[in-house]
Design an enzyme around this catalytic site. Sequence first.
Site, PDB file in Angstrom:
ATOM      1  CE  LYS A  13     -11.041  39.105  51.823  1.00 14.17           C
ATOM      2  NZ  LYS A  13     -11.828  39.904  52.495  1.00 14.17           N
ATOM      3  NE  ARG A  88     -16.582  39.742  56.541  1.00 15.04           N
ATOM      4  CZ  ARG A  88     -16.041  40.814  55.985  1.00 15.04           C
ATOM      5  NH1 ARG A  88     -16.161  41.041  54.713  1.00 15.04           N
ATOM      6  NH2 ARG A  88     -15.375  41.683  56.715  1.00 15.04           N
ATOM      7  NE  ARG A 127      -4.898  46.440  56.471  1.00 21.98           N
ATOM      8  CZ  ARG A 127      -5.835  45.592  56.069  1.00 21.98           C
ATOM      9  NH1 ARG A 127      -5.640  44.829  55.021  1.00 21.98           N
ATOM     10  NH2 ARG A 127      -6.973  45.481  56.735  1.00 21.98           N
ATOM     11  NE  ARG A 161      -9.833  48.749  57.707  1.00 19.94           N
ATOM     12  CZ  ARG A 161     -10.209  47.649  57.070  1.00 19.94           C
ATOM     13  NH1 ARG A 161      -9.849  47.450  55.821  1.00 19.94           N
ATOM     14  NH2 ARG A 161     -10.945  46.742  57.683  1.00 19.94           N
ATOM     15  NE  ARG A 172     -11.346  43.336  60.615  1.00 19.66           N
ATOM     16  CZ  ARG A 172     -10.330  44.018  60.070  1.00 19.66           C
ATOM     17  NH1 ARG A 172      -9.492  44.683  60.830  1.00 19.66           N
ATOM     18  NH2 ARG A 172     -10.177  44.040  58.774  1.00 19.66           N
TER      19      ARG A 172
HETATM   20  P1  AMP Z   1     -13.549  44.449  55.583  1.00 17.71           P
HETATM   21  O1  AMP Z   1     -12.988  45.719  55.050  1.00 17.71           O
HETATM   22  O2  AMP Z   1     -14.128  43.573  54.503  1.00 17.71           O
HETATM   23  O3  AMP Z   1     -12.558  43.695  56.463  1.00 17.71           O
HETATM   24  O4  AMP Z   1     -14.793  44.833  56.525  1.00 17.71           O
HETATM   25  C1  AMP Z   1     -14.630  45.645  57.659  1.00 17.71           C
HETATM   26  C2  AMP Z   1     -15.828  45.467  58.595  1.00 17.71           C
HETATM   27  O5  AMP Z   1     -17.032  45.839  57.910  1.00 17.71           O
HETATM   28  C3  AMP Z   1     -16.072  44.042  59.068  1.00 17.71           C
HETATM   29  O6  AMP Z   1     -15.277  43.702  60.204  1.00 17.71           O
HETATM   30  C4  AMP Z   1     -17.565  44.075  59.391  1.00 17.71           C
HETATM   31  O7  AMP Z   1     -17.812  44.748  60.612  1.00 17.71           O
HETATM   32  C5  AMP Z   1     -18.110  44.973  58.275  1.00 17.71           C
HETATM   33  N1  AMP Z   1     -18.506  44.182  57.076  1.00 17.71           N
HETATM   34  C6  AMP Z   1     -17.934  44.203  55.842  1.00 17.71           C
HETATM   35  N2  AMP Z   1     -18.550  43.349  54.999  1.00 17.71           N
HETATM   36  C7  AMP Z   1     -19.541  42.762  55.723  1.00 17.71           C
HETATM   37  C8  AMP Z   1     -20.518  41.763  55.431  1.00 17.71           C
HETATM   38  N3  AMP Z   1     -20.615  41.172  54.225  1.00 17.71           N
HETATM   39  N4  AMP Z   1     -21.376  41.414  56.437  1.00 17.71           N
HETATM   40  C9  AMP Z   1     -21.329  41.988  57.654  1.00 17.71           C
HETATM   41  N5  AMP Z   1     -20.416  42.912  58.004  1.00 17.71           N
HETATM   42  C10 AMP Z   1     -19.522  43.307  57.056  1.00 17.71           C
END
Ligand code: AMP
Length: 216
Positions: A13, A88, A127, A161, A172
């Site tokens: 994405k 989400r 990654r 990360r 996740r």
């Molecule tokens: P991402 O980079 O989108 O994979 O997000 C990394 C982490 O940020 C996720 O595992 C969640 O802990 C938090 N996070 C990101 N977007 C959201 C969202 N829309 N709602 C809740 N937690 C989020």
Amino acid sequence: MNLVFLGPPGSGKGTQSALLSQELAIPTISTGDALRAEVEKKSQVGNMAQQYMTSGKLVPDEVVIEIIKNRIVLDDCKKGFILDGFPRNVEQGVALNEMFDSLQLKLDVVFLFEVDEGILIKRISGRFVCGNCKEVYNKFFKKTNKDGICDKCGSTKFETRADDNEETVRNRLRVYNDTTKSLVEYYQKKDLIYSVDALKSVDSIFQGLIAKVKSL
Ligand code: AMP
């Protein structure tokens, strides 16, 4: 053009939203990036969010909803925006719908990135990025040409990360599967879902997205 990118972590994405942002000259709004910036700043929101993020759990809805509310009203969003990583779950989807209604905006399409889970785990847990130019690599799929040296800038510093380790990744993905299914159904009912085969090449996915956007 207001777009949502929905898909599990590691489904590409981020890569596609960056390309499409450039093509359409609209910003990508990533709640993950926004939260990581808060963590980096050690702000109150960041300190609170960090506990959830390191274990792969979702940060409370009100926190991310507030981030989006404040962000989509900024000037650079006038022509539209791409939401990457938000909503989400259904609660966030409903909140987004309310924001759109009150701003008289319309959600044009939800791109759903679909990919096999085994491949995802390798994509994410493998990654790593160059600490200098941020070029993205993967120890299973895209190694550096010379061990320990960035192909692009020659730096020998690399970063991963904190939440890209296998245990957190599995968590996740579990969270994604548990919460997103009903969100997909919610958008299916609104006839907004456009499925993307996330195993195709970056260019072929990108061409598919452009074709869909042009058809709207
Ligand atoms: P991402 O980079 O989108 O994979 O997000 C990394 C982490 O940020 C996720 O595992 C969640 O802990 C938090 N996070 C990101 N977007 C959201 C969202 N829309 N709602 C809740 N937690 C989020």
